[in-house]
Design a protein around this motif. Structure first.
Motif, PDB file in Angstrom:
ATOM      1  N   LYS A  22       0.787  -1.124  -0.041  1.00 35.83           N
ATOM      2  CA  LYS A  22       0.052  -0.029  -0.072  1.00 35.83           C
ATOM      3  C   LYS A  22       0.966   1.315  -0.178  1.00 35.83           C
ATOM      4  O   LYS A  22       0.502   2.099  -0.727  1.00 35.83           O
ATOM      5  CB  LYS A  22      -0.975   0.157   1.241  1.00 35.83           C
ATOM      6  CG  LYS A  22      -2.172   1.099   1.393  1.00 35.83           C
ATOM      7  CD  LYS A  22      -3.062   0.835   2.248  1.00 35.83           C
ATOM      8  CE  LYS A  22      -4.215   1.915   2.337  1.00 35.83           C
ATOM      9  NZ  LYS A  22      -5.152   1.776   3.203  1.00 35.83           N
ATOM     10  N   VAL A  23       2.073   1.284   0.637  1.00 34.94           N
ATOM     11  CA  VAL A  23       2.794   2.655   0.752  1.00 34.94           C
ATOM     12  C   VAL A  23       3.419   2.758  -0.524  1.00 34.94           C
ATOM     13  O   VAL A  23       3.337   3.710  -0.955  1.00 34.94           O
ATOM     14  CB  VAL A  23       4.147   2.045   1.802  1.00 34.94           C
ATOM     15  CG1 VAL A  23       5.216   3.322   1.544  1.00 34.94           C
ATOM     16  CG2 VAL A  23       3.595   2.513   3.262  1.00 34.94           C
ATOM     17  N   ARG A  24       3.929   1.671  -1.242  1.00 35.22           N
ATOM     18  CA  ARG A  24       4.645   1.622  -2.239  1.00 35.22           C
ATOM     19  C   ARG A  24       3.602   2.126  -3.718  1.00 35.22           C
ATOM     20  O   ARG A  24       3.919   2.970  -4.116  1.00 35.22           O
ATOM     21  CB  ARG A  24       5.101   0.306  -2.892  1.00 35.22           C
ATOM     22  CG  ARG A  24       6.427  -0.224  -2.173  1.00 35.22           C
ATOM     23  CD  ARG A  24       6.988  -1.373  -2.960  1.00 35.22           C
ATOM     24  NE  ARG A  24       6.249  -2.736  -2.755  1.00 35.22           N
ATOM     25  CZ  ARG A  24       6.396  -3.602  -1.561  1.00 35.22           C
ATOM     26  NH1 ARG A  24       7.405  -3.097  -0.854  1.00 35.22           N
ATOM     27  NH2 ARG A  24       5.963  -4.579  -1.600  1.00 35.22           N
ATOM     28  N   GLN A  25       2.273   1.592  -3.533  1.00 35.95           N
ATOM     29  CA  GLN A  25       1.491   2.268  -4.429  1.00 35.95           C
ATOM     30  C   GLN A  25       1.259   3.778  -4.144  1.00 35.95           C
ATOM     31  O   GLN A  25       1.099   4.496  -5.354  1.00 35.95           O
ATOM     32  CB  GLN A  25       0.004   1.436  -4.430  1.00 35.95           C
ATOM     33  CG  GLN A  25       0.049  -0.003  -4.821  1.00 35.95           C
ATOM     34  CD  GLN A  25      -1.263  -0.863  -4.453  1.00 35.95           C
ATOM     35  OE1 GLN A  25      -2.169  -0.296  -3.980  1.00 35.95           O
ATOM     36  NE2 GLN A  25      -1.206  -2.155  -4.943  1.00 35.95           N
ATOM     37  N   LEU A  26       0.901   4.081  -2.892  1.00 38.60           N
ATOM     38  CA  LEU A  26       0.548   5.538  -2.855  1.00 38.60           C
ATOM     39  C   LEU A  26       2.059   6.473  -2.884  1.00 38.60           C
ATOM     40  O   LEU A  26       1.713   7.640  -3.572  1.00 38.60           O
ATOM     41  CB  LEU A  26       0.062   5.888  -1.462  1.00 38.60           C
ATOM     42  CG  LEU A  26      -0.323   7.189  -1.071  1.00 38.60           C
ATOM     43  CD1 LEU A  26      -1.658   7.597  -1.935  1.00 38.60           C
ATOM     44  CD2 LEU A  26      -0.924   7.166   0.531  1.00 38.60           C
ATOM     45  N   ALA A  27       2.930   5.842  -2.682  1.00 39.01           N
ATOM     46  CA  ALA A  27       4.083   6.701  -2.988  1.00 39.01           C
ATOM     47  C   ALA A  27       4.530   6.947  -4.371  1.00 39.01           C
ATOM     48  O   ALA A  27       4.865   7.794  -5.122  1.00 39.01           O
ATOM     49  CB  ALA A  27       5.473   5.895  -2.445  1.00 39.01           C
ATOM     50  N   ASP A  28       4.117   5.751  -5.272  1.00 34.38           N
ATOM     51  CA  ASP A  28       4.254   5.801  -6.701  1.00 34.38           C
ATOM     52  C   ASP A  28       3.412   6.890  -7.235  1.00 34.38           C
ATOM     53  O   ASP A  28       3.493   7.645  -8.176  1.00 34.38           O
ATOM     54  CB  ASP A  28       3.977   4.674  -7.484  1.00 34.38           C
ATOM     55  CG  ASP A  28       4.893   3.686  -7.246  1.00 34.38           C
ATOM     56  OD1 ASP A  28       6.347   4.086  -6.916  1.00 34.38           O
ATOM     57  OD2 ASP A  28       4.671   2.392  -7.387  1.00 34.38           O
ATOM     58  N   LYS A  29       2.194   6.899  -6.680  1.00 33.57           N
ATOM     59  CA  LYS A  29       0.905   8.004  -7.199  1.00 33.57           C
ATOM     60  C   LYS A  29       1.715   9.522  -6.860  1.00 33.57           C
ATOM     61  O   LYS A  29       1.557  10.532  -7.600  1.00 33.57           O
ATOM     62  CB  LYS A  29       0.048   7.719  -6.113  1.00 33.57           C
ATOM     63  CG  LYS A  29      -1.225   8.609  -6.822  1.00 33.57           C
ATOM     64  CD  LYS A  29      -2.455   8.199  -5.833  1.00 33.57           C
ATOM     65  CE  LYS A  29      -3.742   8.970  -6.346  1.00 33.57           C
ATOM     66  NZ  LYS A  29      -5.010   8.446  -5.277  1.00 33.57           N
ATOM     67  N   GLY A  57      14.604  11.535  -7.593  1.00 28.76           N
ATOM     68  CA  GLY A  57      15.908  12.093  -6.774  1.00 28.76           C
ATOM     69  C   GLY A  57      17.117  12.310  -7.386  1.00 28.76           C
ATOM     70  O   GLY A  57      18.303  12.770  -6.898  1.00 28.76           O
ATOM     71  N   LYS A  58      17.047  11.769  -8.791  1.00 33.27           N
ATOM     72  CA  LYS A  58      18.284  11.917  -9.565  1.00 33.27           C
ATOM     73  C   LYS A  58      18.205  12.517 -11.069  1.00 33.27           C
ATOM     74  O   LYS A  58      18.180  13.628 -11.015  1.00 33.27           O
ATOM     75  CB  LYS A  58      19.011  10.503  -9.822  1.00 33.27           C
ATOM     76  CG  LYS A  58      19.248   9.694  -8.531  1.00 33.27           C
ATOM     77  CD  LYS A  58      19.877   8.273  -8.645  1.00 33.27           C
ATOM     78  CE  LYS A  58      20.516   7.789  -7.447  1.00 33.27           C
ATOM     79  NZ  LYS A  58      20.710   6.417  -7.765  1.00 33.27           N
ATOM     80  N   GLN A  59      17.462  11.721 -11.818  1.00 32.38           N
ATOM     81  CA  GLN A  59      17.062  12.314 -13.206  1.00 32.38           C
ATOM     82  C   GLN A  59      16.056  13.223 -13.117  1.00 32.38           C
ATOM     83  O   GLN A  59      15.983  14.339 -13.774  1.00 32.38           O
ATOM     84  CB  GLN A  59      16.830  11.211 -14.198  1.00 32.38           C
ATOM     85  CG  GLN A  59      18.065  10.271 -14.384  1.00 32.38           C
ATOM     86  CD  GLN A  59      19.235  10.932 -15.040  1.00 32.38           C
ATOM     87  OE1 GLN A  59      19.135  11.916 -15.750  1.00 32.38           O
ATOM     88  NE2 GLN A  59      20.607  10.612 -14.397  1.00 32.38           N
ATOM     89  N   VAL A  60      14.821  13.082 -12.236  1.00 30.19           N
ATOM     90  CA  VAL A  60      13.724  13.604 -12.066  1.00 30.19           C
ATOM     91  C   VAL A  60      13.440  14.011 -10.550  1.00 30.19           C
ATOM     92  O   VAL A  60      13.563  13.023  -9.830  1.00 30.19           O
ATOM     93  CB  VAL A  60      12.640  12.975 -12.500  1.00 30.19           C
ATOM     94  CG1 VAL A  60      11.187  13.802 -12.275  1.00 30.19           C
ATOM     95  CG2 VAL A  60      12.746  12.562 -14.082  1.00 30.19           C
ATOM     96  N   LYS A  61      13.549  15.492 -10.432  1.00 30.05           N
ATOM     97  CA  LYS A  61      13.668  15.815  -8.859  1.00 30.05           C
ATOM     98  C   LYS A  61      12.357  16.549  -8.439  1.00 30.05           C
ATOM     99  O   LYS A  61      12.204  16.798  -7.368  1.00 30.05           O
ATOM    100  CB  LYS A  61      14.943  16.627  -8.776  1.00 30.05           C
ATOM    101  CG  LYS A  61      16.337  15.950  -9.088  1.00 30.05           C
ATOM    102  CD  LYS A  61      17.388  16.989  -8.732  1.00 30.05           C
ATOM    103  CE  LYS A  61      18.724  16.327  -9.195  1.00 30.05           C
ATOM    104  NZ  LYS A  61      19.953  17.165  -8.761  1.00 30.05           N
ATOM    105  N   GLU A  62      11.183  16.400  -9.284  1.00 25.74           N
ATOM    106  CA  GLU A  62      10.207  17.253  -8.918  1.00 25.74           C
ATOM    107  C   GLU A  62       8.913  16.513  -9.433  1.00 25.74           C
ATOM    108  O   GLU A  62       8.818  15.771 -10.580  1.00 25.74           O
ATOM    109  CB  GLU A  62       9.858  18.663  -9.236  1.00 25.74           C
ATOM    110  CG  GLU A  62      10.845  19.409  -8.457  1.00 25.74           C
ATOM    111  CD  GLU A  62      10.695  21.117  -8.874  1.00 25.74           C
ATOM    112  OE1 GLU A  62       9.710  21.307  -9.669  1.00 25.74           O
ATOM    113  OE2 GLU A  62      11.372  21.698  -8.479  1.00 25.74           O
ATOM    114  N   ASN A  63       7.648  16.446  -8.699  1.00 26.68           N
ATOM    115  CA  ASN A  63       6.559  15.680  -9.292  1.00 26.68           C
ATOM    116  C   ASN A  63       5.570  16.698  -8.752  1.00 26.68           C
ATOM    117  O   ASN A  63       5.260  16.891  -7.462  1.00 26.68           O
ATOM    118  CB  ASN A  63       6.370  14.162  -8.821  1.00 26.68           C
ATOM    119  CG  ASN A  63       4.936  13.876  -9.791  1.00 26.68           C
ATOM    120  OD1 ASN A  63       5.039  13.900 -10.878  1.00 26.68           O
ATOM    121  ND2 ASN A  63       4.169  13.272  -8.824  1.00 26.68           N
TER     122      ASN A  63
END
Length: 1008
Positions: A630-637, A644-650
């Motif tokens: 559940k944590v992984r799914q919500l964190a992906d969202k 944190g490397k190539q892409v640093k904002e969402n």
């Protein structure tokens, strides 16, 4: 106006505008609430909530009723708001302190209630420490309510076989209360487990653990059909550690209570309250305002009889099969074991907070009292504190921390766990509490400190958020105690026996004024750091985050506040009491409380900016393993493609997640510069600050951390308002004329003396025609001086009426005054009189009965320790310097201003000129304006100087006991390290040079 202004400045301020206050009179404490008092009124007359207090140590329980009255009257006279009654034992190697009555026995209760009635009469406030010494406990605590731990014993067996025998009782501490049979008076069998015998420290298969608890009969008799193989049977028993109060008065020892058991807390508090009510009738309208719980300082694997049931209720699973983990074994694997430890520690934290602090608060509040406590540590490695500190502190009415003088206890990362200020401030800020209390100036030093020695510590604490000082300690001394008397083995000793106590009021006023302003409005911080969900958990002392940089302040927040108090409003993270932050920063860890993650999703969606790494799993076993997914799914969202490397904002909803960028980059990109910054020619300049804001005012406290003068251009993140200097040591409030609006805010030049401090307050709109800079002989000068520096400023400027500028020139030369309109005015100041030295002999008068002669003529000013007479060399007390001297008429006049410079003073001076009291000076430079009191021709000067007790005690070690002047239970100036006979003498008296400093008054018209 200039003369009246300068007369009462113990420090020289420059560039004032429109108004200044006259000398601040002595007012009784303002009894109204802080939110009912204007900023000006509260600064001039601080309310009770801002005035310092002290632990009122009743050594060995000894009390003199008449001396209690004197203590209270003196505390009120010096500006304290009250005391915390503290029955405590004494470190008394020579046995000079007699045994007093039993704490909360009839004699003790009568004395306590006498003190409450006297404090009520005087309008003071009292706290009550709920044990004789610490921790919570006393003679009334029976074993079933005493502090417990979990113990175990092992029995090795081999099967198959039938087993029926009494399991050995675990080894328990010798202090454990035992019955006639040698067993503890109270114990409870918690569980019996059997595991296959192995040399490894890991139990890989949980199914191999057999729960035999139901097989255990009376008296530890276990019946079991042993399966094939070798087994280890472990009996787990809960019983008392036997830990008793640490340093009670001789007749008041007893067990410490079980802090995890609500029944023990209720019993303890009800016993105390019933004792006091039997004598007082009720607490309403009395001086008794709060109960106090000291810091938690216990040892061992703490436990409570119902722990397993409480664990199941909170964590959702039975912990019995995990008990081997608590004794060093690994169950299944390291991950499972650490997850269980997380749950175990979290439960310990929950229990002590809910069953001790919250329970004690409920009981206290029921009787109209508040609860105050040091519920935030000091933690590990010093004390075995099990709690999540912010929640513990937030559960109180008044959170209290502590800080020490010249003593540290560093953890493995070099962090001083004894500097407990920022943590307390964060708890107060995030839980909506006004008071940030601190057990202040604790030390192993004895009678070594002047008020100025304490000031840098106070200023550091206030920059960390402290806004109420509780001195550690102020011992009560019956007349037979002598002087300096019977005291607690740790200082700082603030009581009526202090040599400089008669001169202490200005220092207490300094603390009171500072604390009033720092209780006003709300703290301003740009960053809110989440410190995770684990327990124990503590907040580090205030520091500069390298990712953020200097000039931004912050709070630390916990799970409870995020879940129950935090919202998003207009892109900022807000709390219901007015606190708000630009960024919420996550801890650098992979686990997270799943409920917190869900709340973060709602905050970001509503517009919040959250910074931190992407979590990958839950913590603990409650939601394992499904919670991880559940944590992984919500964190992906939430994090999306942000790695944190190539892409640093969402971007998510109206807000965004950032990972992999510095906080400085993020906050600057938002257009937010430092809240406070400064420029200095000295690369080693160190300033600290704190910022608070009311509805209409911005309040900055600025502190010079070094012992040298600093000239700085300070920039405050405020625009369009006039800066004012508010002087907490004098009560002066001065509008400034020298400032400039620059990129990032308002620039104000300041000249700070060693360890100097000042409030810069913004409240009124700026006028167009103000001065932006002053130069002398083509060099910038720093005329704004909160505290007269060792070298006088070039000029001291006061804007006059009708666009006229009036100033005092302390140095000759050409002055260029630049206005906001870009125009320059040139002023020539001709040669000024040089400093006028007051030389020749001084008559010094000493009090009778302390070994010094009634008077002596000093041909020149020297430290008393340099005198050839032992009575003066070792003198401790207050001596008066008398001097008649001439002031040439050319030094006085309507165009002159004159300042008396005392030079070096050890340690406090009280000055009278021509029978006029000029004031007490307690910090360098020791200077007072004497313009109003000086006259041409003969002038009579009296300077009363107070030093410290140390020298007289050192001198007494050279005398037979029958001829000594002092009496104390303390063996040396530093506990356990130095004896008095080996101590160095401390510089004392008036050392000078004493001089008159003269300035010329100039008046000029500002250009339109």
């Amino acid at each position: 106006m200039l003369r009246k202004l300068c007369l009462f400045l113990t420090l020289i301020i420059a560039a004032t505008f429109c108004f200044c206050t006259k000398k601040v009179k002595d007012f009784p404490a303002n009894s109204r609430r802080i939110d009912e008092i204007s900023l000006t009124e509260g600064f001039l007359n601080p309310p009770m909530s801002a005035r310092p207090r002290a632990y009122w140590a009743w050594m060995n329980g000894n009390v003199s009723l008449s001396q209690l009255t004197r203590d209270l009257e003196e505390m009120k006279d010096k500006g304290l708001s009250g005391l915390d009654i503290f029955d405590v034992g004494a470190r008394d190697p020579e046995g000079i302190i007699p045994e007093g009555p039993e704490f909360l026995g009839q004699e003790s209760v009568e004395a306590i209630c006498y003190a409450i009635r006297e404090a009520t009469r005087l309008g003071l406030e009292l706290g009550f420490i709920t044990s004789s010494s610490w921790n919570a406990g006393g003679p009334w605590v029976t074993p079933e309510n005493g502090i417990m731990a979990l113990y175990s014993s092992e029995t090795k067996v081999k099967g198959p076989a039938n087993f029926s025998q009494i399991l050995p009782f675990p080894k328990v501490p010798d202090e454990n209360p035992k019955g006639r049979d040698g067993l503890p008076v109270y114990y409870k069998d918690i569980a019996v487990l059997a595991v296959p015998r192995t040399t490894e420290k890991t139990i890989k298969d949980m199914s191999s653990i057999i729960n035999l608890t139901d097989n255990l009969g009376k008296n530890g008799q276990l019946t079991w059909s042993i399966p094939a193989g070798e087994w280890v049977i472990t009996r787990y028993v809960c019983t008392n550690t036997g830990q008793r109060l640490v340093l009670p008065s001789p007749k008041s020892g007893g067990l410490i209570i079980d802090h995890f058991n609500p029944d023990a807390t209720e019993m303890h508090f009800q016993y105390i309250i019933d004792k006091l009510l039997a004598e007082l009738g009720n607490f309403e309208g009395t001086a008794l305002k709060f109960m106090y719980l000291p810091s938690y300082e216990l040892r061992g694997l703490v436990w409570t009889p119902n722990f397993i049931q409480e664990f199941q209720k909170r964590r959702g699973y039975d912990m019995t099969l995990y008990l081997p983990v608590l004794f060093g074994l690994t169950v299944q694997n390291e991950e499972i074991t650490e997850r269980f430890r997380f749950d175990f520690n979290k439960t310990l934290s929950d229990l002590i907070i809910e069953n001790h602090y919250i329970k004690a608060k409920e009981i206290s509040n029921k009787y109209g009292l508040l609860l105050c406590s040091e519920a935030g540590g000091p933690g590990q490695p010093l004390h075995n504190c099990p709690f999540e500190a912010l929640r513990a502190l937030g559960s109180l009415d008044i959170p209290r921390g502590e800080f020490w003088n010249k003593h540290q206890f560093l953890d493995e990362n070099g962090i001083d766990v004894l500097w407990l200020v920022k943590e307390i401030a964060c708890a107060s800020h995030i839980y909506g509490k006004k008071i940030v209390d601190g057990e202040a100036f604790t030390s192993w030093l004895h009678w070594q400190e002047s008020p100025f020695d304490l000031k840098p510590l106070a200023d550091r604490a206030m920059c960390g958020g402290l806004n109420l000082f509780t001195f550690h300690t102020g011992a009560h001394n019956p007349p037979e105690a002598g002087k300096p008397g019977w005291v607690y083995h740790a200082g700082t000793h603030i009581n009526v026996n202090r040599v400089w106590w008669p001169k202490a009021k200005p220092f207490m006023s300094y603390l009171s004024r500072c604390c009033f302003l720092l209780q006003s409005g709300h703290f301003i911080g740009d960053i809110c750091y989440y410190y995770g969900d684990q327990a124990p958990n503590f907040v580090k002392p205030k520091h500069v985050d390298p990712s953020l940089g200097y000039g931004y302040d912050y709070d630390v927040v916990n799970s409870e506040v995020i879940l129950t108090r935090m919202k998003t409003k207009k892109g900022r993270i807000v709390l219901p009491d007015g606190m708000s932050y630009e960024l919420l920063v996550l801890p650098d860890q992979e686990d997270i409380n799943i409920k917190v993650l869900e709340k973060l999703e709602r905050l970001v969606k509503a517009g919040a900016t959250v910074v931190g790494r992407k979590p990958t799993r839950t913590n603990g076993l409650t939601d394992y393993p499904h919670g991880d997914e559940k944590v992984r799914q919500l964190a992906d969202k939430l994090w999306g493609s942000c790695d944190g490397k190539q892409v640093k904002e969402n971007y998510y909803g109206k807000g965004k997640i950032i990972w992999g960028r510095t906080l400085h980059e993020i906050i600057k990109e938002k257009g937010i510069g430092p809240d406070f910054s400064f420029n200095s020619r000295n690369k080693e300049t160190e300033l600290d600050y704190i910022h608070r804001r009311t509805k209409n005012e911005d309040i900055y406290f600025i502190s010079n951390k070094s012992m040298r003068r600093e000239e700085v251009d300070c920039i405050f993140r405020v625009t369009g308002k006039v800066p004012e200097l508010w002087m907490p040591d004098t009560g002066e409030m001065l509008k400034l004329s020298v400032y400039d609006f620059v990129e990032g805010g308002t620039k104000v030049p300041l000249r700070l003396p060693p360890a100097g401090s000042v409030f810069v307050v913004f409240r009124e709109k700026s006028r167009k025609n103000h001065v932006v800079s002053i130069r002398r002989d083509e060099k910038q000068i720093f005329p704004l001086s909160p505290g007269v520096p060792q070298e006088l400023p070039c000029v001291e400027v006061f804007p006059g009426k009708d666009n006229y500028l009036e100033f005092l020139a302390w140095k000759d030369g050409t002055y260029i005054i630049k206005t906001a309109g870009g125009k320059n005015e040139r002023v020539e100041v001709e040669a000024l009189p040089s400093a006028y030295k007051i030389e020749g002999p001084w008559e010094v008068r000493f009090p009778l009965g302390w070994g010094a002669p009634p008077s002596k003529i000093f041909p020149r000013l020297i430290s008393w320790t340099e005198d050839s007479e032992d009575g003066i060399k070792y003198f401790s007390g207050i001596a008066a310097y008398h001097k008649e001297f001439d002031i040439p008429s050319n030094l006085l006049g309507s165009d002159k201003n004159i300042v008396l410079d005392l030079g070096r003073v050890g340690v406090v001076a009280d000055v009278f000129l021509n029978s006029k009291h000029l004031g007490i000076v307690w910090k360098p430079p020791f200077r007072l304006d004497i313009t109003q009191a000086a006259k041409p021709g003969k002038n009579r000067l009296i300077i009363e100087v107070a030093n410290l007790w140390s020298n007289r005690i050192v001198g007494d070690t050279k005398l037979p006991k029958s001829r000594r002047f002092t009496n104390t239970n303390i063996l040396g100036p530093k506990t356990w390290e130095i004896r008095w006979k080996d101590a160095l003498l401390l510089e004392s008296g008036l050392m000078g040079p004493v001089r008159l400093l003269i300035a010329k008054k100039i008046k000029m018209k500002l250009p339109d």
